[in-house]
Design an enzyme around this catalytic site. Structure first.
Site, PDB file in Angstrom:
ATOM      1  N   ARG A  27       0.849  -1.185   0.000  1.00  0.00           N
ATOM      2  CA  ARG A  27       0.000   0.000   0.000  1.00  0.00           C
ATOM      3  C   ARG A  27       0.882   1.232   0.000  1.00  0.00           C
ATOM      4  O   ARG A  27       1.819   1.326   0.794  1.00  0.00           O
ATOM      5  CB  ARG A  27      -0.908  -0.001   1.224  1.00  0.00           C
ATOM      6  CG  ARG A  27      -2.137   0.863   1.068  1.00  0.00           C
ATOM      7  CD  ARG A  27      -3.166   0.543   2.131  1.00  0.00           C
ATOM      8  NE  ARG A  27      -3.664  -0.826   2.025  1.00  0.00           N
ATOM      9  CZ  ARG A  27      -4.649  -1.316   2.774  1.00  0.00           C
ATOM     10  NH1 ARG A  27      -5.215  -0.550   3.675  1.00  0.00           N
ATOM     11  NH2 ARG A  27      -5.057  -2.557   2.624  1.00  0.00           N
ATOM     12  N   LYS A 123      -3.258  -6.523  -2.942  1.00  0.00           N
ATOM     13  CA  LYS A 123      -3.556  -7.658  -2.070  1.00  0.00           C
ATOM     14  C   LYS A 123      -3.250  -8.920  -2.861  1.00  0.00           C
ATOM     15  O   LYS A 123      -3.708  -9.075  -3.990  1.00  0.00           O
ATOM     16  CB  LYS A 123      -5.012  -7.630  -1.606  1.00  0.00           C
ATOM     17  CG  LYS A 123      -5.303  -6.480  -0.635  1.00  0.00           C
ATOM     18  CD  LYS A 123      -6.707  -6.552  -0.067  1.00  0.00           C
ATOM     19  CE  LYS A 123      -6.933  -5.439   0.945  1.00  0.00           C
ATOM     20  NZ  LYS A 123      -8.305  -5.486   1.529  1.00  0.00           N
ATOM     21  N   ASP A 262     -16.900  -1.014   2.370  1.00  0.00           N
ATOM     22  CA  ASP A 262     -15.702  -0.215   2.164  1.00  0.00           C
ATOM     23  C   ASP A 262     -15.321  -0.242   0.679  1.00  0.00           C
ATOM     24  O   ASP A 262     -16.028  -0.825  -0.143  1.00  0.00           O
ATOM     25  CB  ASP A 262     -14.553  -0.669   3.071  1.00  0.00           C
ATOM     26  CG  ASP A 262     -14.075  -2.084   2.791  1.00  0.00           C
ATOM     27  OD1 ASP A 262     -14.738  -2.805   2.032  1.00  0.00           O
ATOM     28  OD2 ASP A 262     -13.030  -2.482   3.350  1.00  0.00           O
ATOM     29  N   ASP A 264     -13.130  -1.650  -1.347  1.00  0.00           N
ATOM     30  CA  ASP A 264     -12.954  -2.877  -2.117  1.00  0.00           C
ATOM     31  C   ASP A 264     -13.999  -3.934  -1.765  1.00  0.00           C
ATOM     32  O   ASP A 264     -13.922  -5.067  -2.233  1.00  0.00           O
ATOM     33  CB  ASP A 264     -11.534  -3.435  -1.960  1.00  0.00           C
ATOM     34  CG  ASP A 264     -11.180  -3.800  -0.518  1.00  0.00           C
ATOM     35  OD1 ASP A 264     -11.818  -3.267   0.407  1.00  0.00           O
ATOM     36  OD2 ASP A 264     -10.260  -4.610  -0.320  1.00  0.00           O
ATOM     37  N   HIS A 354     -14.757  -7.651   9.279  1.00  0.00           N
ATOM     38  CA  HIS A 354     -14.283  -8.695   8.377  1.00  0.00           C
ATOM     39  C   HIS A 354     -14.925 -10.004   8.816  1.00  0.00           C
ATOM     40  O   HIS A 354     -14.859 -10.378   9.995  1.00  0.00           O
ATOM     41  CB  HIS A 354     -12.756  -8.836   8.442  1.00  0.00           C
ATOM     42  CG  HIS A 354     -12.020  -7.779   7.692  1.00  0.00           C
ATOM     43  ND1 HIS A 354     -11.930  -7.754   6.315  1.00  0.00           N
ATOM     44  CD2 HIS A 354     -11.323  -6.702   8.125  1.00  0.00           C
ATOM     45  CE1 HIS A 354     -11.198  -6.713   5.935  1.00  0.00           C
ATOM     46  NE2 HIS A 354     -10.826  -6.058   7.012  1.00  0.00           N
TER      47      HIS A 354
END
Length: 478
Positions: A27, A123, A262, A264, A354
């Site tokens: 990132r 990712k 969010d 993604d 998550h």
């Protein structure tokens, strides 16, 4: 067969990839710590380190303006080292996990999740949706990429790979629908805030009728236009101010619930019909109850449910009550996924929204969690505020950050103040202090990247929660 034209590169030893390679992903700021040049080198290194020459590598990206160019640069580097690349184009992160799981292929997606528009990242996943982290190859990929950057370009393999295009959205939508049957629920009105992120594409495919037959759902869309500049609000529903539009819309439209994703779309937050948030711990409990029952019906005696250590204590209590076996773990998706695999867990949840499913390759997917909430709500007649209250018997502080330079010293002050026979202390992840009678607990966890000490606590009632919270924070900030 198509190939990307090699980029004219110069030696670039000045680019420090340690600035963008984190513990679990890559990132950085576009044009500074992540560029087409570094991405091309990373694509080559990904193939080398994971030994993917001659195999398929999947490459997609989110709606950020830099994602398409980065995906092509990564594909060029991977193909130069002999991998056969399939470009997935626009995808959510859980679409990548679906593709890596069903195609048994390694892959990456370009996203910076909830970070601001100037960021992008990568990712990475092995075949079967197994994560790549600093403990499982990410550091070696960084080092190999740095060698290519120092050399000025990627050394081509004897056999250059191919680059093609594959779309997985329809298969992803059908797969999720096969896991949770929403066809028989009562009609529900749902406001969905995509935050201009990838849920603007996946929601119509999974919950709407863009690809599959309509469900008994009326979808009220908020910010479905894919726009990586995030013109309406940051795509980070963990921050309360980013939920305000959704909360207002749920009340305005008389909706049964609201969903916020969010950027993604791998995380999902839930709002009840009154416009109030349903805590991720409550969602974890609700989904856990459903997954335990389903696993037991299939003959599993004590299905395992994973929860991280700052999830509400209501979760392990519910799991035990329903005949499952709770397993407590550290915070962080790589830890959760590893324990999911070793324990054969059916489901796992985190306080950060998550949610992990064995039927989804032990990976996290916000959309599948949302479907479980829709099913649970639509299979009975009560409003979500009443249903959700069953799963929130305790009062939580939420996460509170304190800027502390001497984090260990602050924890020692707290330990000296509260330690005693009636307090249990453990250090699984940070330091957790728990009342022996179960009436309260709190965790102090230092940030690895910032001068923050994070406080999370919970108690049997609000007055006790606030008393413990204020006492501990005064000690931390002394």
């Amino acid at each position: 067969m198509t190939h990307q034209t090699p980029v004219n590169q110069q030696p670039s030893e000045t680019i420090d990839l340690t600035a963008s390679f984190k513990a679990y992903d890559v990132r950085g700021i576009v044009g500074e710590t992540i560029t087409e040049q570094t991405v091309r080198a990373t694509g080559a290194a990904f193939v080398d380190v994971l030994d993917l020459a001659g195999q398929t590598v999947l490459v997609g990206g989110d709606m950020r303006p830099s994602s398409p160019a980065f995906a092509k640069a990564f594909a060029a580097g991977a193909a130069a080292r002999g991998a056969d690349v399939q470009l997935l184009d626009l995808i959510s992160t859980d679409e990548l996990y679906f593709a890596c799981g069903t195609k048994d292929a390694a892959g990456v997606t370009f996203t910076a999740s909830h970070n601001p528009a100037e960021y992008n990242g990568i990712k990475m996943s092995r075949a079967g949706a197994v994560p790549v982290s600093s403990e499982s190859g990410l550091n070696e990929i960084r080092e190999a990429a740095e060698r290519y950057l120092a050399a000025g370009d990627v050394e081509p393999a004897a056999r250059r790979g191919t680059i093609g295009v594959t779309d997985v959205l329809a298969d992803y939508a059908a797969y999720l629908r096969s896991l949770v049957d929403l066809t028989g629920i009562r009609p529900l009105k749902v406001v969905v805030d995509a935050g201009n992120g990838m849920a603007g594409m996946t929601t119509p495919a999974v919950l709407g009728d863009a690809i599959l037959p309509a469900l008994p759902l009326t979808i009220v869309p908020l910010y479905f236009e894919l726009d990586g500049s995030f013109p309406n609000h940051p795509a980070n529903p963990l921050e309360p101010e980013n939920l305000r539009d959704l909360q207002a819309a749920v009340v305005e439209h008389g909706a049964d619930l609201g969903l916020a994703f969010d950027g993604d779309a791998d995380r999902c937050f839930v709002i009840d019909e009154k416009g109030e948030p349903v805590s991720p711990s409550a969602v974890t409990g609700l989904v856990a109850k459903r997954e335990i029952a389903r696993a037991q019906a299939a003959g599993e005696e004590h299905p395992v449910i994973i929860h991280n250590l700052i999830t509400s204590r209501a979760v392990p209590e519910l799991v035990e009550r329903e005949g499952g076996r709770p397993v407590r773990t550290r915070v962080g998706h790589s830890f959760i996924k590893a324990v999911m695999a070793t324990e054969g867990a059916v489901f796992g949840g985190e306080h950060s929204a998550h949610y992990y499913f064995r039927d989804f390759f032990n990976a996290d997917t916000g959309m599948l969690a949302a479907m479980h909430v829709l099913a649970a709500l639509g299979e009975q007649d009560r409003p979500l505020s009443e249903l959700g209250a069953e799963y929130e018997p305790y009062v939580s502080s939420g996460e509170i950050n304190s800027t502390v330079e001497d984090k260990a010293g602050a924890v020692d002050r707290v330990r000296a103040d509260v330690a005693g026979d009636d307090v249990v202390i453990d250090e699984l992840d940070g330091t957790t202090f728990s009342a022996a009678d179960g009436s309260w607990w709190f965790n102090l966890r230092p940030s690895n990247t910032e001068p923050f000490l994070r406080y999370n606590g919970e108690a049997a009632d609000r007055a006790l929660m606030e008393r413990i919270r204020d006492r501990v924070l005064a000690l931390v900030r002394a």
